[in-house]
Motif scaffolding. Sequence first.
Motif, PDB file in Angstrom:
ATOM      1  N   THR A  13       0.818  -1.218   0.000  1.00 37.42           N
ATOM      2  CA  THR A  13       0.000   0.000   0.000  1.00 37.42           C
ATOM      3  C   THR A  13       0.850   1.266   0.000  1.00 37.42           C
ATOM      4  OG1 THR A  13      -1.680  -1.220   1.245  1.00 37.42           O
ATOM      5  CG2 THR A  13      -1.908   1.164   1.191  1.00 37.42           C
ATOM      6  N   LEU A  14       2.114   1.141   0.374  1.00 44.62           N
ATOM      7  CA  LEU A  14       2.998   2.319   0.467  1.00 44.62           C
ATOM      8  C   LEU A  14       3.113   3.032  -0.875  1.00 44.62           C
ATOM      9  CD1 LEU A  14       5.954   0.881   2.606  1.00 44.62           C
ATOM     10  CD2 LEU A  14       4.142   2.430   3.371  1.00 44.62           C
ATOM     11  N   GLN A  15       3.131   4.360  -0.825  1.00 46.52           N
ATOM     12  CA  GLN A  15       3.311   5.162  -2.040  1.00 46.52           C
ATOM     13  C   GLN A  15       4.768   5.226  -2.477  1.00 46.52           C
ATOM     14  OE1 GLN A  15       0.712   6.575  -3.932  1.00 46.52           O
ATOM     15  NE2 GLN A  15      -0.324   5.128  -2.567  1.00 46.52           N
ATOM     16  N   ASP A  16       5.685   4.991  -1.544  1.00 45.65           N
ATOM     17  CA  ASP A  16       7.112   4.980  -1.862  1.00 45.65           C
ATOM     18  C   ASP A  16       7.546   3.581  -2.254  1.00 45.65           C
ATOM     19  OD1 ASP A  16       7.310   7.646  -1.250  1.00 45.65           O
ATOM     20  OD2 ASP A  16       8.002   7.313   0.802  1.00 45.65           O
ATOM     21  N   GLY A  17       8.489   3.529  -3.206  1.00 43.30           N
ATOM     22  CA  GLY A  17       9.032   2.247  -3.592  1.00 43.30           C
ATOM     23  C   GLY A  17       9.822   1.626  -2.452  1.00 43.30           C
ATOM     24  N   VAL A 113      16.982  -2.894   3.639  1.00 42.38           N
ATOM     25  CA  VAL A 113      15.723  -2.431   3.076  1.00 42.38           C
ATOM     26  C   VAL A 113      15.907  -0.986   2.607  1.00 42.38           C
ATOM     27  CG1 VAL A 113      14.850  -1.716   5.353  1.00 42.38           C
ATOM     28  CG2 VAL A 113      13.247  -2.119   3.466  1.00 42.38           C
ATOM     29  N   GLU A 114      15.399  -0.679   1.405  1.00 43.37           N
ATOM     30  CA  GLU A 114      15.549   0.649   0.830  1.00 43.37           C
ATOM     31  C   GLU A 114      14.184   1.194   0.431  1.00 43.37           C
ATOM     32  OE1 GLU A 114      18.140   0.465  -2.513  1.00 43.37           O
ATOM     33  OE2 GLU A 114      19.903  -0.141  -1.338  1.00 43.37           O
ATOM     34  N   THR A 115      13.974   2.480   0.658  1.00 41.52           N
ATOM     35  CA  THR A 115      12.773   3.144   0.156  1.00 41.52           C
ATOM     36  C   THR A 115      13.190   4.150  -0.915  1.00 41.52           C
ATOM     37  OG1 THR A 115      12.843   4.878   1.852  1.00 41.52           O
ATOM     38  CG2 THR A 115      11.557   2.899   2.332  1.00 41.52           C
ATOM     39  N   LEU A 116      12.406   4.216  -1.992  1.00 37.86           N
ATOM     40  CA  LEU A 116      12.702   5.083  -3.120  1.00 37.86           C
ATOM     41  C   LEU A 116      11.511   6.019  -3.346  1.00 37.86           C
ATOM     42  CD1 LEU A 116      13.946   2.310  -5.597  1.00 37.86           C
ATOM     43  CD2 LEU A 116      15.305   3.527  -3.884  1.00 37.86           C
ATOM     44  N   THR A 117      11.736   7.315  -3.171  1.00 34.40           N
ATOM     45  CA  THR A 117      10.674   8.303  -3.399  1.00 34.40           C
ATOM     46  C   THR A 117      10.961   9.038  -4.707  1.00 34.40           C
ATOM     47  OG1 THR A 117      10.452   8.638  -1.006  1.00 34.40           O
ATOM     48  CG2 THR A 117       9.479  10.311  -2.453  1.00 34.40           C
ATOM     49  N   ASP A 118      10.049   8.931  -5.646  1.00 34.54           N
ATOM     50  CA  ASP A 118      10.221   9.559  -6.963  1.00 34.54           C
ATOM     51  C   ASP A 118       9.963  11.075  -6.840  1.00 34.54           C
ATOM     52  OD1 ASP A 118      10.255  10.362  -9.579  1.00 34.54           O
ATOM     53  OD2 ASP A 118       8.886   8.832 -10.309  1.00 34.54           O
ATOM     54  N   ILE A 119      10.983  11.874  -7.101  1.00 35.88           N
ATOM     55  CA  ILE A 119      10.828  13.338  -7.035  1.00 35.88           C
ATOM     56  C   ILE A 119      11.058  13.970  -8.409  1.00 35.88           C
ATOM     57  CG2 ILE A 119      11.464  13.501  -4.595  1.00 35.88           C
ATOM     58  CD1 ILE A 119      14.263  14.429  -5.545  1.00 35.88           C
TER      59      ILE A 119
END
Length: 455
Positions: A13-17, A113-119
């Motif tokens: 459900t997370l919006q971030d990758g 674990v990595e989170t990727l936020t598209d900017i």
Amino acid sequence: MDIAKYWKTIVDTLQDGLMVVDPKGRIIAANPAAERVTGYTADELIGKSCRILNCTGCKIIGKGAGTQWCGLFNRGSIREKKCLITNKDRHSVHIVKSASVLRNEKGDIIGAVETLTDITEKIRQQQEISNLRKTFYLDEGYHGILGKSPVMIDLFEMIDNVAQSETPVMIQGESGSGKELVARAIHRASARRDKPYVKVNCAALNENLLESELFGHVKGAYTGADRTRVGRFEAAHEGTLFLDEIGDIPPAIQIKLLRVLEDRKIERVGDNRPIPVDVRVITATHKRLETLIQKGLFREDLYFRINVFPLNCPPLSGRREDIPLIAQSFIRRNAVSSGKKILGLTPDALEALTEYAWPGNVRELRNAIEYAFVLCQSGGIGVQHLPHKIVNGSVDQQAVCELDPACVKGRQGLIDVLRQAGGNQSKAAKMLGVSRVTVWKRMKKFGIDIKQDVG
């Protein structure tokens, strides 16, 4: 309720990758948002090396697992690092990445674990805003500097970049090209913009006066020093000090200036107590300091101290496409101050300004417009209102032409056509199959005067 069993639904459900990698950088899990950011499906990612994304924020060692694989396993975590990754279509994607190392109960590394936020969209919007600002700069002036030519746009970008640092800047350029405007623009674009901006013309003062001007003096330091005076360095504390014509500083002052730049402390003339100063120094010169160094007139160590980031102010002759914009700006200013209803330049006058060599640069153009305002009462400024040397050039072209037989022949041929056209340059241009500007240039080259030579 045991919510742990629903972790996959939460992650999806997370919006971030979100991606999980093993100690050797192999991707073992990826959520739908990671698929959207990277362009790869989860099946295409899982089992592949994280190198597939070519992330600019990763320091890959690649000599084993864990700490031997990449810098993340050494640091333990990464927080909000701006990076670029390459998606499946080989396009760059701007992201903000955060990552943490995963360990088991024994403390051994089992992955990360990595989170990727598209900017990317945010970066695009910022670029659009920046471009809009630059568009306004072109029309209204970048901190008082006018120009639309490529060299000026490059200069504006350089000013923007160097203004964000404390690096010493040396501005070089011909007299009248706008070096002081560039120095002031750097100050206004910097974090020191709300602090003092102080200018010193080093060429205007002798050695004793310059020392007192820069560093100040105490009462009784010399004859006539009847009170303590604060110098320009102190006056510019936390701001910017612009040293114009730095090449004219005497050798004795050069030594003291170098010491101040290195120690960030000054001593007033007649005093030995050091005073801390926080000043960003910008210098300017129209001289070649390298030549002065070879002659022993300028210290090489001072040169390297102030010339960390050189900026060049292009001459007006190197950006002729800016002449109409700058001239119109001077016309508007003079119209306001004089009250005259002068709106602009005639085409012939504009051509004359564009063709002139401008050895005095923007300053000379400003003076030419002021001269024209004295002669022109209303309407448009014509050729007849401009200074003689701008219209005819500073060299007697007819005398030069007479030394060349081919030039004499070409000159007479053009005079004959102009006579047939009744002196009308546009008509003569049609008869010759060239533009009116070409006719005008040839007239200037041959030193032809319509009244005297064509009649």
